[in-house]
Scaffold this active site. Sequence first.
Site, short mmCIF file in Angstrom:
data_model
loop_
_atom_site.label_atom_id
_atom_site.label_comp_id
_atom_site.label_asym_id
_atom_site.label_seq_id
_atom_site.Cartn_x
_atom_site.Cartn_y
_atom_site.Cartn_z
N ARG A 1 5.68 -16.35 -7.58
CA ARG A 1 5.52 -17.80 -7.67
C ARG A 1 6.07 -18.34 -8.99
O ARG A 1 6.57 -19.47 -9.04
CB ARG A 1 4.04 -18.17 -7.49
CG ARG A 1 3.60 -18.00 -6.01
CD ARG A 1 2.10 -17.87 -5.90
NE ARG A 1 1.58 -17.88 -4.55
CZ ARG A 1 1.56 -16.83 -3.71
NH1 ARG A 1 2.09 -15.67 -4.09
NH2 ARG A 1 1.04 -16.93 -2.50
N ARG B 1 8.10 -7.66 10.88
CA ARG B 1 6.92 -8.46 10.53
C ARG B 1 7.01 -9.87 11.11
O ARG B 1 8.07 -10.50 11.04
CB ARG B 1 6.75 -8.49 8.99
CG ARG B 1 6.53 -7.07 8.48
CD ARG B 1 6.26 -7.03 7.02
NE ARG B 1 4.99 -7.62 6.69
CZ ARG B 1 4.55 -7.79 5.46
NH1 ARG B 1 5.31 -7.42 4.43
NH2 ARG B 1 3.36 -8.30 5.23
N ARG C 1 1.56 0.76 -0.89
CA ARG C 1 0.11 0.95 -1.06
C ARG C 1 -0.40 2.18 -0.31
O ARG C 1 -1.38 2.79 -0.73
CB ARG C 1 -0.64 -0.32 -0.65
CG ARG C 1 -0.20 -1.53 -1.48
CD ARG C 1 -1.21 -2.65 -1.45
NE ARG C 1 -0.57 -3.92 -1.79
CZ ARG C 1 -0.32 -4.34 -3.03
NH1 ARG C 1 -0.64 -3.59 -4.06
NH2 ARG C 1 0.26 -5.51 -3.24
N ASP D 1 -5.26 -6.36 0.47
CA ASP D 1 -4.31 -5.33 0.03
C ASP D 1 -5.02 -4.08 -0.51
O ASP D 1 -4.38 -3.05 -0.70
CB ASP D 1 -3.38 -5.90 -1.05
CG ASP D 1 -2.40 -6.92 -0.48
OD1 ASP D 1 -2.22 -6.95 0.75
OD2 ASP D 1 -1.84 -7.70 -1.27
N SER E 1 1.83 -11.45 -6.73
CA SER E 1 1.82 -12.81 -6.14
C SER E 1 2.20 -13.86 -7.18
O SER E 1 2.98 -14.78 -6.92
CB SER E 1 0.42 -13.14 -5.61
OG SER E 1 0.09 -12.29 -4.55
N GLN F 1 0.33 -16.55 2.42
CA GLN F 1 1.78 -16.73 2.54
C GLN F 1 2.09 -17.91 3.45
O GLN F 1 2.98 -18.71 3.17
CB GLN F 1 2.42 -15.45 3.07
CG GLN F 1 2.35 -14.30 2.08
CD GLN F 1 2.93 -13.01 2.61
OE1 GLN F 1 3.31 -12.90 3.77
NE2 GLN F 1 3.00 -12.00 1.75
C1 S3P Z 1 0.32 -12.49 -0.62
C2 S3P Z 1 -0.55 -12.74 0.41
C3 S3P Z 1 -1.10 -11.67 1.27
C4 S3P Z 1 -0.93 -10.29 0.63
C5 S3P Z 1 0.45 -10.09 0.06
C6 S3P Z 1 0.74 -11.13 -0.99
C7 S3P Z 1 0.83 -13.64 -1.39
O1 S3P Z 1 -0.42 -11.67 2.49
O2 S3P Z 1 -1.22 -9.29 1.58
O3 S3P Z 1 0.56 -8.80 -0.52
O4 S3P Z 1 1.39 -13.43 -2.49
O5 S3P Z 1 0.66 -14.78 -0.93
P1 S3P Z 1 -0.85 -12.62 3.72
O6 S3P Z 1 -0.62 -14.03 3.32
O7 S3P Z 1 0.05 -12.24 4.86
O8 S3P Z 1 -2.28 -12.30 3.99
#
Ligand code: S3P
Length: 429
Positions: free
Chosen positions: A28, A123, A389, A316, A24, A170
């Site tokens: 970013r 998705r 995963r 996750d 993550s 997200q």
């Molecule tokens: C993430 C948020 C999560 C996570 C993903 C990474 C992120 O997803 O499952 O692996 O970097 O913001 P969601 O926002 O759909 O919960």
Amino acid sequence: MSNVILEYTSPKLEGEVVVPGDKSISHRSIIFGSISHGLTKVSNFLDGEDCLRTIDAFRDMGVQIEKRGNTVLVDGKGLEGLKKPEKELDFGNSGTTTRLMLGLLSGLPFETTIFGDASLSKRPMDRVVNPLREMGAVIEGKQEGNYVPITIKGGALKGITYRLPVKSAQVKSAILLAGLLAEGETVVYEDTETRNHTEVMLQAFGADIKQYEDGIMISNKGKLTACDVEVPGDISSAAFFLVAGAIVPGSTVTLRNVGLNESRTGILDVFKQMGAAITISNERITGGEKIGDLTVKHTTLKGTTIEGDVIPRLIDEIPILALLATQAEGKTVIKDAEELKVKETDRIQAVCDNLQALGANITPTEDGMVIEGPTKLAGGTISSYMDHRIAMMGVIAALVTEKPVEMDEKDSINISYPTFFKDLEAVLK
Ligand code: S3P
């Protein structure tokens, strides 16, 4: 795609793993580096396929990004420095790239088309597209823009006040990114805290952002300035070794420099609830994020209930926690985790099918699963569902099965943990 036979005779984990950078935060770091002014140096960047998609996207928009191993130099020229890409942007398997970029592209003065692989194409994007349309975004795509391919005709946006209907960082991040380009203030409220890396990092890059108890305000008034990022180790990758250490008899393993941001450490709470032998040492702050070393030893575990506010803090890690629960005494119930159905694959079904195939007592439910343990897993044939995963869960399961595990592929692991097998071999005694 070629089958892999996973066979580990009397394994035991001993030693240390320095897990790779957080996925993550790596995404970013490229996004914020690219939209700010100046040279951002990113250390310990995750070399996984998803994060490389984010680098490619910004290179396609004219940003100079130099990669030297796990160090990345991003030469940002500000939001106004981004150019219309000459081709459609391929986001591969990466949900994070897609959702965050939807927010950003909505406010940039050009048209872009984005697409991805078979999993990404299934998705849901309406969770991001709907609030962005409220801000004035013009977005078209398959099934009214709910699925990629999607075309974003970027333009003027106005700030909104939005309460997240899904517990998703997200979605939150997409709206905040759009808020950087919108007229007026954008406020996002969340009932349950999701990972907060976007807020923490945007603050460090100089955005006009304020955090309230259950909400965040952002405006277009800040001046984004380059900021070096030292990416902590990914607790979501460390999780596979934490569980391996906890369930393989005779093991003691230490994970170094793991990110311990509170919005990500739900797995540690669950380990404690289950009676796992885990210690945290060497805690410190790097680049505004807490990190530390985690040492886990094999011990007897007891079942637990995982539900409510902790779910986004370990979303996750649920596949690997389900494996852990098969080795714990008694019942483990996982609830409020319907989001698992819209991950890289339907993870409720994938986890339950695979663990049942190996001999576990696990039942899927509408929003999670119920596991009865402990069960000596037999071994058998499973599928990765092309989900990194799920594949890593299969490999760790093979450490405790009586017979080998056969899995249909392992390359999907490169999405988030390209050095997974190397790191595992190094601690297997
Ligand atoms: C993430 C948020 C999560 C996570 C993903 C990474 C992120 O997803 O499952 O692996 O970097 O913001 P969601 O926002 O759909 O919960």
